[in-house]
Design an enzyme around this catalytic site. Structure first.
Site, PDB file in Angstrom:
ATOM      1  N   ASP A   2       0.826  -1.218   0.000  1.00 55.10           N
ATOM      2  CA  ASP A   2       0.000   0.000   0.000  1.00 55.10           C
ATOM      3  C   ASP A   2       0.857   1.263   0.000  1.00 55.10           C
ATOM      4  O   ASP A   2       0.688   2.170   0.819  1.00 55.10           O
ATOM      5  CB  ASP A   2      -0.965  -0.013   1.193  1.00 55.10           C
ATOM      6  CG  ASP A   2      -2.007  -1.108   1.059  1.00 55.10           C
ATOM      7  OD1 ASP A   2      -3.031  -0.859   0.414  1.00 55.10           O
ATOM      8  OD2 ASP A   2      -1.774  -2.222   1.568  1.00 55.10           O
ATOM      9  N   HIS A  31       0.890   3.680  -2.251  1.00 52.60           N
ATOM     10  CA  HIS A  31      -0.019   4.803  -2.523  1.00 52.60           C
ATOM     11  C   HIS A  31       0.693   6.116  -2.837  1.00 52.60           C
ATOM     12  O   HIS A  31       0.383   7.168  -2.264  1.00 52.60           O
ATOM     13  CB  HIS A  31      -0.998   4.992  -1.371  1.00 52.60           C
ATOM     14  CG  HIS A  31      -2.069   3.939  -1.315  1.00 52.60           C
ATOM     15  ND1 HIS A  31      -2.954   3.725  -2.332  1.00 52.60           N
ATOM     16  CD2 HIS A  31      -2.371   3.010  -0.359  1.00 52.60           C
ATOM     17  CE1 HIS A  31      -3.768   2.733  -2.021  1.00 52.60           C
ATOM     18  NE2 HIS A  31      -3.424   2.272  -0.829  1.00 52.60           N
ATOM     19  N   ASP A  57      -1.096  -2.022  -4.527  1.00 52.61           N
ATOM     20  CA  ASP A  57      -1.566  -0.635  -4.407  1.00 52.61           C
ATOM     21  C   ASP A  57      -0.397   0.351  -4.416  1.00 52.61           C
ATOM     22  O   ASP A  57      -0.200   1.125  -3.467  1.00 52.61           O
ATOM     23  CB  ASP A  57      -2.429  -0.439  -3.158  1.00 52.61           C
ATOM     24  CG  ASP A  57      -3.909  -0.687  -3.418  1.00 52.61           C
ATOM     25  OD1 ASP A  57      -4.241  -1.157  -4.515  1.00 52.61           O
ATOM     26  OD2 ASP A  57      -4.725  -0.433  -2.511  1.00 52.61           O
ATOM     27  N   ASN A 111      -6.106  -3.376  -5.945  1.00 57.52           N
ATOM     28  CA  ASN A 111      -7.293  -2.813  -6.582  1.00 57.52           C
ATOM     29  C   ASN A 111      -7.024  -1.423  -7.152  1.00 57.52           C
ATOM     30  O   ASN A 111      -7.576  -1.043  -8.193  1.00 57.52           O
ATOM     31  CB  ASN A 111      -8.457  -2.760  -5.596  1.00 57.52           C
ATOM     32  CG  ASN A 111      -8.154  -1.998  -4.323  1.00 57.52           C
ATOM     33  OD1 ASN A 111      -7.442  -2.511  -3.461  1.00 57.52           O
ATOM     34  ND2 ASN A 111      -8.679  -0.787  -4.168  1.00 57.52           N
ATOM     35  N   HIS A 112      -6.141  -0.647  -6.519  1.00 64.22           N
ATOM     36  CA  HIS A 112      -5.879   0.705  -7.012  1.00 64.22           C
ATOM     37  C   HIS A 112      -5.017   0.714  -8.276  1.00 64.22           C
ATOM     38  O   HIS A 112      -4.863   1.785  -8.891  1.00 64.22           O
ATOM     39  CB  HIS A 112      -5.245   1.559  -5.917  1.00 64.22           C
ATOM     40  CG  HIS A 112      -6.225   2.048  -4.907  1.00 64.22           C
ATOM     41  ND1 HIS A 112      -7.105   3.075  -5.153  1.00 64.22           N
ATOM     42  CD2 HIS A 112      -6.498   1.625  -3.645  1.00 64.22           C
ATOM     43  CE1 HIS A 112      -7.868   3.277  -4.093  1.00 64.22           C
ATOM     44  NE2 HIS A 112      -7.524   2.410  -3.162  1.00 64.22           N
ATOM     45  N   ASP A 123      -7.282   2.075 -10.973  1.00 66.57           N
ATOM     46  CA  ASP A 123      -7.919   3.381 -10.809  1.00 66.57           C
ATOM     47  C   ASP A 123      -7.909   4.205 -12.084  1.00 66.57           C
ATOM     48  O   ASP A 123      -8.757   5.079 -12.274  1.00 66.57           O
ATOM     49  CB  ASP A 123      -7.219   4.183  -9.707  1.00 66.57           C
ATOM     50  CG  ASP A 123      -7.585   3.691  -8.313  1.00 66.57           C
ATOM     51  OD1 ASP A 123      -8.549   2.909  -8.198  1.00 66.57           O
ATOM     52  OD2 ASP A 123      -6.905   4.088  -7.353  1.00 66.57           O
ATOM     53  N   HIS A 146      -3.246  -8.929  -2.049  1.00 69.54           N
ATOM     54  CA  HIS A 146      -3.865  -7.634  -1.753  1.00 69.54           C
ATOM     55  C   HIS A 146      -5.330  -7.918  -1.443  1.00 69.54           C
ATOM     56  O   HIS A 146      -6.223  -7.727  -2.269  1.00 69.54           O
ATOM     57  CB  HIS A 146      -3.725  -6.667  -2.925  1.00 69.54           C
ATOM     58  CG  HIS A 146      -4.060  -5.256  -2.532  1.00 69.54           C
ATOM     59  ND1 HIS A 146      -3.161  -4.424  -1.915  1.00 69.54           N
ATOM     60  CD2 HIS A 146      -5.215  -4.558  -2.602  1.00 69.54           C
ATOM     61  CE1 HIS A 146      -3.732  -3.265  -1.650  1.00 69.54           C
ATOM     62  NE2 HIS A 146      -4.990  -3.326  -2.049  1.00 69.54           N
ATOM     63  N   HIS A 171      -3.774  -4.149   1.618  1.00 69.72           N
ATOM     64  CA  HIS A 171      -5.165  -3.750   1.409  1.00 69.72           C
ATOM     65  C   HIS A 171      -5.831  -3.190   2.667  1.00 69.72           C
ATOM     66  O   HIS A 171      -6.456  -2.128   2.600  1.00 69.72           O
ATOM     67  CB  HIS A 171      -6.005  -4.897   0.854  1.00 69.72           C
ATOM     68  CG  HIS A 171      -7.400  -4.493   0.429  1.00 69.72           C
ATOM     69  ND1 HIS A 171      -7.640  -3.437  -0.435  1.00 69.72           N
ATOM     70  CD2 HIS A 171      -8.617  -5.003   0.734  1.00 69.72           C
ATOM     71  CE1 HIS A 171      -8.941  -3.331  -0.632  1.00 69.72           C
ATOM     72  NE2 HIS A 171      -9.556  -4.259   0.071  1.00 69.72           N
ATOM     73  N   GLN A 178      -4.241  -2.140   5.270  1.00 74.25           N
ATOM     74  CA  GLN A 178      -3.352  -1.058   5.708  1.00 74.25           C
ATOM     75  C   GLN A 178      -3.224  -0.984   7.234  1.00 74.25           C
ATOM     76  O   GLN A 178      -3.464   0.054   7.848  1.00 74.25           O
ATOM     77  CB  GLN A 178      -3.794   0.280   5.104  1.00 74.25           C
ATOM     78  CG  GLN A 178      -3.705   0.274   3.587  1.00 74.25           C
ATOM     79  CD  GLN A 178      -4.158   1.568   2.930  1.00 74.25           C
ATOM     80  OE1 GLN A 178      -4.900   1.557   1.965  1.00 74.25           O
ATOM     81  NE2 GLN A 178      -3.699   2.706   3.447  1.00 74.25           N
ATOM     82  N   ARG A 217     -13.624  29.802   7.476  1.00 77.55           N
ATOM     83  CA  ARG A 217     -13.800  29.155   8.778  1.00 77.55           C
ATOM     84  C   ARG A 217     -15.019  29.665   9.542  1.00 77.55           C
ATOM     85  O   ARG A 217     -15.801  28.884  10.099  1.00 77.55           O
ATOM     86  CB  ARG A 217     -12.523  29.371   9.597  1.00 77.55           C
ATOM     87  CG  ARG A 217     -12.544  28.801  10.998  1.00 77.55           C
ATOM     88  CD  ARG A 217     -11.307  29.257  11.772  1.00 77.55           C
ATOM     89  NE  ARG A 217     -11.312  28.749  13.133  1.00 77.55           N
ATOM     90  CZ  ARG A 217     -10.614  27.700  13.543  1.00 77.55           C
ATOM     91  NH1 ARG A 217      -9.861  27.037  12.678  1.00 77.55           N
ATOM     92  NH2 ARG A 217     -10.648  27.298  14.798  1.00 77.55           N
ATOM     93  N   ARG A 252     -18.165  26.644   9.567  1.00 80.15           N
ATOM     94  CA  ARG A 252     -18.322  25.990  10.865  1.00 80.15           C
ATOM     95  C   ARG A 252     -19.599  26.399  11.589  1.00 80.15           C
ATOM     96  O   ARG A 252     -19.796  26.019  12.750  1.00 80.15           O
ATOM     97  CB  ARG A 252     -17.105  26.279  11.765  1.00 80.15           C
ATOM     98  CG  ARG A 252     -15.804  25.715  11.217  1.00 80.15           C
ATOM     99  CD  ARG A 252     -14.641  25.886  12.183  1.00 80.15           C
ATOM    100  NE  ARG A 252     -13.411  25.333  11.621  1.00 80.15           N
ATOM    101  CZ  ARG A 252     -12.417  24.837  12.343  1.00 80.15           C
ATOM    102  NH1 ARG A 252     -12.497  24.831  13.658  1.00 80.15           N
ATOM    103  NH2 ARG A 252     -11.331  24.366  11.771  1.00 80.15           N
ATOM    104  N   ARG A 256     -10.637  23.928   4.779  1.00 76.23           N
ATOM    105  CA  ARG A 256      -9.715  24.934   5.314  1.00 76.23           C
ATOM    106  C   ARG A 256      -9.723  26.267   4.581  1.00 76.23           C
ATOM    107  O   ARG A 256      -9.042  27.203   4.989  1.00 76.23           O
ATOM    108  CB  ARG A 256      -8.285  24.373   5.306  1.00 76.23           C
ATOM    109  CG  ARG A 256      -8.155  22.991   5.918  1.00 76.23           C
ATOM    110  CD  ARG A 256      -8.643  22.923   7.342  1.00 76.23           C
ATOM    111  NE  ARG A 256      -7.787  23.636   8.269  1.00 76.23           N
ATOM    112  CZ  ARG A 256      -7.920  23.611   9.579  1.00 76.23           C
ATOM    113  NH1 ARG A 256      -8.932  22.938  10.129  1.00 76.23           N
ATOM    114  NH2 ARG A 256      -7.092  24.289  10.353  1.00 76.23           N
TER     115      ARG A 256
END
Length: 544
Positions: free
Chosen positions: A41, A43, A84, A116-117, A120, A213, A246, A248, A369, A373, A404
């Site tokens: 993973d 990534h 991944d 699986n990724h 993508d 995976h 997978h 993780q 913000r 919020r 943010r």
């Protein structure tokens, strides 16, 4: 354990997997030292993070030092990955993980499972990555138009010991990626395919390892997800080891069938064992290099020791002046100059691409913000909608603290998107009953205005009276207590962040691995020019 000892074992691994077997097997009464190194993973984390953690340059230093020491000791090794490689940070995603595969080539990986990724992006990208990799991508259970799409296994000669490595991929891949990317592709039952392949592989190999995976689920409790490594080991006898991915998580056990969910980097890690099969997993992102030292003698493959080697992982500590600083759990690992030279141009190019326009809007999408919020906003709705579109969820909840900044009117760059979502949270989906959805909405509705926990909603119509949910509809219909719904949130919220109910241990929980900023970027690109009024909350959430 001493660092030299850690390095020694890992080195053995990497030297071992250089050639396929061409002999008759190991010598009788000879003890062979074999080390298996593993990651999973990845990534897209080819570069260290802002705190200087992990990254392929430090990983290479560890692996290189271990290989040198293991060679001197006469041992052999394999370096394997649980899949991944794709999807995680923009610098990698924008370059189709080319820097990551080039880094893996330089590291000298021997084989990897297909994750699986890896599906993508369109098939042409996967084919490019397969052509680029100098090591095999293995999967015994993926079929395209009736034939296996990848090699099911490879056999390595480690000083006379024949080690077979087979690959397996989660059956859930079919429902986790875009249908266009898996058209004509079938993900067959992993247990059935293993039972088919194993007798053939056992004729060619003295030791059999599955690089998978599929996920490591405590005591085989996989919930709504496809069965994983524990279930495979219990169902199919004859695997010596499973190098997984997978889910993780560090596959470190407190007791039999009890996972150590509070594992601390550098501490002892006891791998899982099921039906005579050792099961390991090295968390994610290259945070660790897993190292398993074995001996092989007269047919017995024996685990001598196991460790997870942290790659510059850090903890927050108070300095003498009272300030908080980040400190490594173990001795800091220097970065490989050779790997830095390879990857620096990719990192620089990725940074430049962040300034590229990804879309546009006819008006400002409010994320300030003080606003996001305290009241529903168009940006909150759009973020939720992007999560729903990506995951096919029925509703989404967004904690305002994860938003943010606003998105400007006019041109929107990837940097703008990352300013909105700087944390790298992933989108998760939880399958809940209608009653569970109502209960969760009730908890979300109580989050205090002005706090980061304040909830933004998409896909749901609410009436909240005195902090209580008086009415809740999805797609215009009252929520059915007995029906199942898919709810999208981020992994921070799912883990109980901002005081939300924890859902990351729910049987219906699935972390998609999709980073929130990437999901939002793709949505903006697909729907530009954005019509800001289309996301106006209106009266979808009414508080009285």
């Amino acid at each position: 354990m001493r660092t030299n000892a850690l390095f020694l074992s890992v080195t053995v691994l990497a030297l071992a997997g250089c050639a396929q077997w061409g002999g008759s097997g190991p010598d009788k009464d000879k003890t062979h030292a074999i080390t298996i190194l593993h990651t999973n993973d990845h990534h897209g984390r080819f570069w260290k993070n802002r705190d200087g953690e992990y990254g392929m340059a430090a990983r290479k230093t560890v692996v290189d030092q271990i290989r040198q020491e293991v060679k001197a000791a006469g041992g052999y090794s394999l370096l394997l990955d649980g899949g991944d490689v794709n999807t995680g940070v923009p610098e990698s995603d924008l370059q189709d993980a080319v820097p990551d595969f080039r880094g893996m080539n330089l590291l000298g990986y021997d084989a990897m499972a297909v994750g699986n990724h890896e599906f993508d992006k369109p098939p042409v990208v996967l084919q490019m990555q397969r052509d680029l990799a100098t090591f095999p991508m293995l999967s015994a259970n993926i079929y395209k138009d009736g034939s296996r799409m990848f090699a099911p296994y490879k056999v390595f000669n480690l000083g006379g010991v024949r080690v077979g490595v087979m690959g397996l991929t989660t059956e859930d891949t079919q429902k986790m990626v875009h249908p266009d990317n898996v058209r004509g592709i079938t993900f067959a039952n992993v247990q059935t395919e293993t039972a088919k392949v194993l007798p053939e592989l056992r004729q060619k190999a003295d030791v059999v390892i599955a690089a998978t995976h599929m996920g490591h689920y405590e005591d085989g409790k996989h919930g709504v997800q496809a069965p994983g490594d524990v279930e495979l080991a219990r169902a199919v006898k004859g695997l010596d080891m499973i190098v997984g991915g997978h889910s993780q998580n560090p596959a470190c056990m407190k007791a039999e069938n009890v996972l150590d969910r509070a594992y601390v980097p550098g501490n002892e890690c006891k791998p899982d064992r099921q039906n005579g099969t050792w099961i390991v997993q090295a968390h994610e992102w290259g945070k660790y290099v897993g190292r398993a030292d074995f001996t092989y003698r007269n047919g017995e493959f024996k685990l001598v020791k196991y460790a997870l080697i942290p790659i510059n992982l850090k903890k927050a500590v108070k300095a003498a002046d009272g300030k908080t600083v980040m400190q490594t759990y173990a001795a800091e690992i220097a970065e490989s100059p050779e790997m830095l030279q390879l990857l620096k141009p990719f990192q620089d190019f990725g940074q430049q691409k962040l300034l590229v326009e990804v879309g546009s809007s006819d008006g400002k999408l409010e994320g300030d913000r003080s606003v996001v919020r305290s009241q529903p906003t168009a940006l909150g709705v759009m973020i939720g909608q992007s999560m729903m579109d990506k995951t096919k969820a029925d509703l989404a909840i967004v904690n305002a603290g994860g938003v943010r900044d606003s998105l400007p009117a006019g041109k929107i760059t990837y940097k703008d998107v990352l300013t909105v979502h700087p944390f790298g949270n992933t989108v998760v989906v939880v399958t809940l009953t209608g009653k569970e959805v109502r209960d969760y909405l009730a908890a979300a509705a109580k989050m205090t205005a002005g706090s980061g926990a304040f909830a933004q909603f998409a896909g749901v119509q609410l009436v909240v009276e005195a902090g209580q949910v008086a009415s809740a509809k999805i797609a215009g219909q009252d929520i059915d207590p007995s029906k199942s719904y898919r709810m999208a949130i981020n992994n921070f919220v799912a883990a109980g962040g901002d005081g939300y109910p924890k859902l990351n241990n729910h049987p219906g929980y699935v972390d998609t691995g999709f980073v929130d900023a990437d999901v939002l970027r793709a949505y903006i690109a697909a729907n530009s020019p954005l019509k800001s009024q289309a996301y106006a909350p209106g009266n979808s959430v009414v508080r009285r």
